[in-house]
Motif scaffolding. Sequence first.
Motif, mmCIF file in Angstrom:
data_model
loop_
_atom_site.group_PDB
_atom_site.id
_atom_site.type_symbol
_atom_site.label_atom_id
_atom_site.label_comp_id
_atom_site.label_asym_id
_atom_site.label_seq_id
_atom_site.Cartn_x
_atom_site.Cartn_y
_atom_site.Cartn_z
ATOM 1 N N THR A 14 0.952 -1.330 -0.113
ATOM 2 C CA THR A 14 0.033 0.049 -0.043
ATOM 3 C C THR A 14 0.931 1.181 -0.099
ATOM 4 O O THR A 14 1.702 1.373 1.074
ATOM 5 C CB THR A 14 -0.763 -0.212 1.324
ATOM 6 N N ALA A 15 0.823 1.988 -0.929
ATOM 7 C CA ALA A 15 1.933 3.334 -1.119
ATOM 8 C C ALA A 15 1.061 4.387 -1.610
ATOM 9 O O ALA A 15 -0.012 4.437 -2.375
ATOM 10 C CB ALA A 15 2.857 2.731 -2.199
ATOM 11 N N ALA A 16 1.723 5.610 -1.239
ATOM 12 C CA ALA A 16 1.310 6.792 -1.429
ATOM 13 C C ALA A 16 2.368 7.781 -1.709
ATOM 14 O O ALA A 16 3.420 7.512 -1.010
ATOM 15 C CB ALA A 16 0.387 7.381 -0.411
ATOM 16 N N SER A 17 2.274 8.801 -2.934
ATOM 17 C CA SER A 17 3.283 9.529 -3.272
ATOM 18 C C SER A 17 2.891 11.084 -3.636
ATOM 19 O O SER A 17 1.611 11.088 -3.951
ATOM 20 C CB SER A 17 4.444 9.049 -4.356
ATOM 21 N N VAL A 18 3.410 12.022 -3.241
ATOM 22 C CA VAL A 18 3.158 13.088 -3.725
ATOM 23 C C VAL A 18 4.108 13.611 -4.811
ATOM 24 O O VAL A 18 5.481 13.672 -4.156
ATOM 25 C CB VAL A 18 2.705 14.425 -2.474
ATOM 26 N N CYS A 19 3.953 14.256 -5.948
ATOM 27 C CA CYS A 19 4.813 14.800 -6.646
ATOM 28 C C CYS A 19 4.423 16.057 -7.028
ATOM 29 O O CYS A 19 3.223 16.672 -6.932
ATOM 30 C CB CYS A 19 5.347 14.155 -7.937
ATOM 31 N N ARG A 20 5.555 17.031 -7.480
ATOM 32 C CA ARG A 20 5.341 18.749 -7.601
ATOM 33 C C ARG A 20 6.023 18.831 -9.053
ATOM 34 O O ARG A 20 7.231 18.677 -8.992
ATOM 35 C CB ARG A 20 5.585 19.419 -6.767
ATOM 36 N N ASP A 21 5.253 18.858 -10.061
ATOM 37 C CA ASP A 21 5.983 19.064 -11.395
ATOM 38 C C ASP A 21 7.000 17.983 -11.715
ATOM 39 O O ASP A 21 8.159 18.264 -12.332
ATOM 40 C CB ASP A 21 6.904 20.647 -11.163
ATOM 41 N N GLY A 22 6.849 16.890 -11.254
ATOM 42 C CA GLY A 22 7.410 15.903 -11.654
ATOM 43 C C GLY A 22 8.494 15.517 -10.503
ATOM 44 O O GLY A 22 9.117 14.324 -10.743
ATOM 45 N N ARG A 23 8.674 16.385 -9.588
ATOM 46 C CA ARG A 23 9.671 15.931 -8.709
ATOM 47 C C ARG A 23 8.870 15.126 -7.426
ATOM 48 O O ARG A 23 8.006 15.781 -6.943
ATOM 49 C CB ARG A 23 10.233 17.349 -8.235
ATOM 50 N N ILE A 24 9.365 14.264 -6.944
ATOM 51 C CA ILE A 24 8.793 13.412 -5.886
ATOM 52 C C ILE A 24 9.013 14.064 -4.369
ATOM 53 O O ILE A 24 10.289 14.531 -4.196
ATOM 54 C CB ILE A 24 9.326 12.067 -5.660
ATOM 55 N N LEU A 25 7.953 14.261 -3.723
ATOM 56 C CA LEU A 25 8.301 15.103 -2.450
ATOM 57 C C LEU A 25 7.906 13.955 -1.360
ATOM 58 O O LEU A 25 8.444 14.153 -0.295
ATOM 59 C CB LEU A 25 6.948 15.987 -2.117
ATOM 60 N N SER A 26 7.400 12.873 -1.618
ATOM 61 C CA SER A 26 7.123 11.890 -0.589
ATOM 62 C C SER A 26 6.885 10.473 -1.327
ATOM 63 O O SER A 26 6.553 10.460 -2.536
ATOM 64 C CB SER A 26 6.009 12.239 0.400
ATOM 65 N N ASN A 27 7.301 9.351 -0.515
ATOM 66 C CA ASN A 27 7.040 8.087 -1.288
ATOM 67 C C ASN A 27 7.027 7.014 -0.048
ATOM 68 O O ASN A 27 7.905 6.688 0.338
ATOM 69 C CB ASN A 27 8.234 7.741 -2.035
ATOM 70 N N ILE A 28 5.592 6.852 0.474
ATOM 71 C CA ILE A 28 5.290 6.090 1.582
ATOM 72 C C ILE A 28 4.930 4.667 1.216
ATOM 73 O O ILE A 28 4.053 4.730 0.384
ATOM 74 C CB ILE A 28 4.431 6.692 2.357
#
Length: 333
Positions: A14-28
């Motif tokens: 189970t995973a979630a990630s946030v990216c901004r303009d293609g740059r990964i901010l989090s990867n859980i």
Amino acid sequence: MITILAIESSCDETAASVCRDGRILSNIIASQKVHESYGGVVPELASRAHMQHIVPVVDQAMKTAGVEMDSLDSIAFTQAPGLIGALLVGAQFARSMALALNKPLIPVHHMQAHVIANLIDEPSPSFPFLCLTVSGGHTQIVLCESPTIMKVIGETIDDAAGEAFDKSAKILGLPYPGGPLIDNYAKQGNPKAFIFPEPQIPGLNFSFSGLKTSILYFLQEHQRQNPNFIEERLPDICASIQRRIVTILLNKLKKAAIETGIKEICLAGGVSSNSELRSALKEAGNKYGWNTYYPSPQYCTDNAAMIAATAYYKFLDGDFADLSAVPSARATW
């Protein structure tokens, strides 16, 4: 700025990630230990675990990224392939968020995302490139013309390379997941100790079912002569099995590179973290003049960062799902 929350729930992560303009901010990522005692993933247990993990995983991904819900521009999710029940947990959660926030919803093909993992960090390949995508369920050679235009030019006609690793490990009595254990034991063994056959499949397709059978018969024959054969020769057996799987993969990749004339070559998928495969790709690159790439280990196994990165390119193309329809577990490249 384009900010995307992505959810991955295709199998047992189970995973979630946030990216901004293609740059990964989090990867859980939340792993599911419940399957270890069964020697493989149990679909019903996977679905239940996803329902338990998805809220805290998404919450942690948002907090780690330092992003508020109202600043999201889109919600993305893994649409397919994968376990139906597991996929639906992520899909319905993502759809519910998109509806509640009035944001566009982006479905992502899981295998396309594995390929895109090569674009997350630098250095990254130039287009067009070839990607050998190797996991527990898939083995493919993909011709990539752009982040959203890809074509499978070779694939397994039966079992995947990752399955060959895991089933071989099971025969050897190693715990699940066995692929990484074979890699570890192989570092202590002689890869030329035993010779296993290479399937003669025409074109760029793969086959691993015959190899699994030959490994089984080989071990049964030697155990009849010496019941302690596996215990005494485990590193050599693992090294020999791994060598054959890797040579099958690299021989087809070499053929694809020659046929297409492409020298930008990548690995992707869970098996791309295998140390022998990475070493063999680098050696082939030096020999044939390839520029070779593979993702960071955290982006090789199932993760949401690769879903987020793929969703970013789909967002730029305006490729959104119909929020009025229930997401299906079918997807095309």
